[in-house]
Motif scaffolding. Structure first.
Motif, PDB file in Angstrom:
ATOM      1  N   ALA A   4      43.988  47.829  35.527  1.00 49.66           N
ATOM      2  CA  ALA A   4      43.848  49.287  35.610  1.00 49.66           C
ATOM      3  C   ALA A   4      45.184  50.008  35.680  1.00 49.66           C
ATOM      4  N   VAL A   5      46.202  49.371  36.277  1.00 49.24           N
ATOM      5  CA  VAL A   5      47.465  50.082  36.527  1.00 49.24           C
ATOM      6  C   VAL A   5      48.618  49.601  35.660  1.00 49.24           C
ATOM      7  N   VAL A  53      46.511  49.320  44.689  1.00 47.93           N
ATOM      8  CA  VAL A  53      47.273  49.869  43.569  1.00 47.93           C
ATOM      9  C   VAL A  53      48.764  49.624  43.767  1.00 47.93           C
ATOM     10  N   GLU A  93      39.273  53.008  35.041  1.00 45.24           N
ATOM     11  CA  GLU A  93      40.656  53.132  34.573  1.00 45.24           C
ATOM     12  C   GLU A  93      40.914  52.253  33.355  1.00 45.24           C
ATOM     13  N   ARG A 137      42.038  51.283  48.105  1.00 44.72           N
ATOM     14  CA  ARG A 137      42.617  51.579  46.796  1.00 44.72           C
ATOM     15  C   ARG A 137      44.128  51.766  46.827  1.00 44.72           C
ATOM     16  N   ALA A 169      39.635  54.257  30.510  1.00 40.71           N
ATOM     17  CA  ALA A 169      40.471  55.426  30.238  1.00 40.71           C
ATOM     18  C   ALA A 169      41.790  55.045  29.585  1.00 40.71           C
ATOM     19  N   ARG A 170      42.319  53.883  29.930  1.00 39.80           N
ATOM     20  CA  ARG A 170      43.609  53.437  29.405  1.00 39.80           C
ATOM     21  C   ARG A 170      43.467  52.582  28.150  1.00 39.80           C
ATOM     22  N   TRP A 189      36.225  51.638  40.405  1.00 39.45           N
ATOM     23  CA  TRP A 189      37.314  52.541  40.004  1.00 39.45           C
ATOM     24  C   TRP A 189      38.203  51.884  38.946  1.00 39.45           C
ATOM     25  N   ALA A 190      38.537  50.606  39.165  1.00 43.41           N
ATOM     26  CA  ALA A 190      39.404  49.899  38.216  1.00 43.41           C
ATOM     27  C   ALA A 190      38.752  49.814  36.843  1.00 43.41           C
TER      28      ALA A 190
END
Length: 378
Positions: free
Chosen positions: A129-130, A99, A163, A95, A166-167, A159-160
């Motif tokens: 995700a980022v 990232v 995210e 990760r 969430a975003r 995980w992505a």
């Protein structure tokens, strides 16, 4: 933090590919959805500026002789192709490293365009995700597969996905299953498709195929564990003597096919040029999509191509296969394929009118309009 909505007009679309470069796509025939989308985005004059971005690759690849360079993405300066590099090799699966790589790419892309008037679309889940939602006009994740299946990446991609939710990233996926897996508030399903023109002039089948004689049950695609090999072994055992089960495609996991290859009526061949594969689909007695249930997130290109070629199809009963055509027979996972294969071969094939209607309904020109509406709202 989620970006505050802005009324600035969208003038630019950046499409960052995931896992496979533009050159990779061209080398396998440009048949899959990322390159179909990229090509139509390039040709869409309602988008003032379009930037195609390859996945990050190693600088070291430039030091080795490579295959001949593919045709450029575009010659129009408003259509660009970026090929970001780093020194390390391989797709990061840990990760922190993944990232860091994708955040560097996000910052580079922000410097390359005016992000306030740009929609960033990516098929890389970690970039989705980022990416900085406070900077971009919008961020969209185009999920043309369930990327948890990328080797050694299930935890990272899971995980992505969390995210992305969430975003409040906009998700456009090829199946409802992927939409449900991710669970994003903003989501749209745009299935796979075909190019009608690919079927207009049929190539000759390979000589080895023409020499088979008898009836053929045909599978085209990568030979990997997504295929229900046990179902194909049962099919080979159940088919009458005049039948041959033919599989054509790149062998990615040979250990899965060792037992199947021992059957006297099974022929496994390496990948053939795309025109010849389409020709074999068109003349096969039945075409097959024997997938395991774990592939329900896929929108299999092959089922659209089989039906676009006018072939009868027998497929595992998975949600993406349902309702496509009366010429696509579905079989529950674990049930034997042979009864439906024999029934499909004995029944009437699709008429020319039915085939033309199917091609039109599932053509990428129509799919792209749905994709653009989901991404840009128009």
């Amino acid at each position: 933090m989620v970006a505050t909505p802005t009324t600035s007009p969208v003038t630019t679309v950046v499409y960052a590919l995931g896992y496979r470069t533009w050159a990779d796509a061209l080398r396998v025939g440009s048949a899959f959805s990322p390159e179909r989308i990229a090509t139509r985005l390039r040709d869409d004059r309602s988008v003032e500026r379009a930037v195609l971005v390859d996945p990050v690759r190693s600088q070291l690849r430039r030091l080795k002789p490579d295959r001949p360079a593919p045709p450029p993405f575009a010659i129009d300066p408003s259509r660009e192709h970026l090929q970001p590099r780093r020194w390390r090799r391989g797709e990061p699966t840990e990760r922190d490293e993944a990232v860091a790589v994708q955040r560097r790419l996000d910052r580079r892309l922000q410097r390359h365009v005016d992000p306030s008037s740009t929609v960033l679309v990516t098929s890389h889940p970690v970039l989705a995700a980022v990416a900085d939602r406070d900077v971009w006009r919008d961020v969209a994740f185009y999920a043309w597969d369930d990327f948890r299946g990328v080797p050694d990446s299930a935890a990272l991609v899971g995980w992505a996905y969390a995210e992305v939710v969430a975003r409040d990233v906009n998700v456009v996926a090829v199946t409802q299953a992927i939409v449900d897996i991710i669970g994003a508030r903003r989501s749209t399903v745009v299935p796979n498709g075909i190019v009608s023109a690919d079927f207009e002039e049929q190539a000759a089948v390979p000589a080895w195929f023409a020499a088979l004689g008898g009836k053929v049950a045909f599978y085209a695609g990568s030979l990997q564990r997504r295929i229900d090999v046990e179902a194909l072994q049962d099919l080979a055992d159940d088919l009458p003597a005049e039948w041959t089960l033919v599989l054509v495609g790149p062998m990615q996991e040979p250990e899965c096919f060792t037992d199947l290859a021992t059957r006297h009526n099974v022929l496994i061949r390496d990948a053939e040029p795309r025109p010849q594969v389409l020709a074999m689909m068109a003349v096969a007695d039945v075409c097959l999509v024997p997938h395991v249930p774990e592939t329900e997130g896929m929108s299999p290109l092959k089922v659209y191509e089989y039906l676009g070629a006018g072939a009868p199809v027998v497929a595992t009963d998975l949600e993406p296969m349902r309702g496509l055509s009366p010429h696509c027979r579905l079989v529950a996972h674990g049930a034997r394929l042979a009864p439906e294969v024999l029934a499909a071969a004995a029944g009437p094939r699709a008429t020319a009118a039915e085939t033309a209607e199917f091609r039109s309904a599932h053509d990428w020109d129509r799919r792209y309009l749905a994709w653009r509406a989901a991404i840009l709202g128009s």
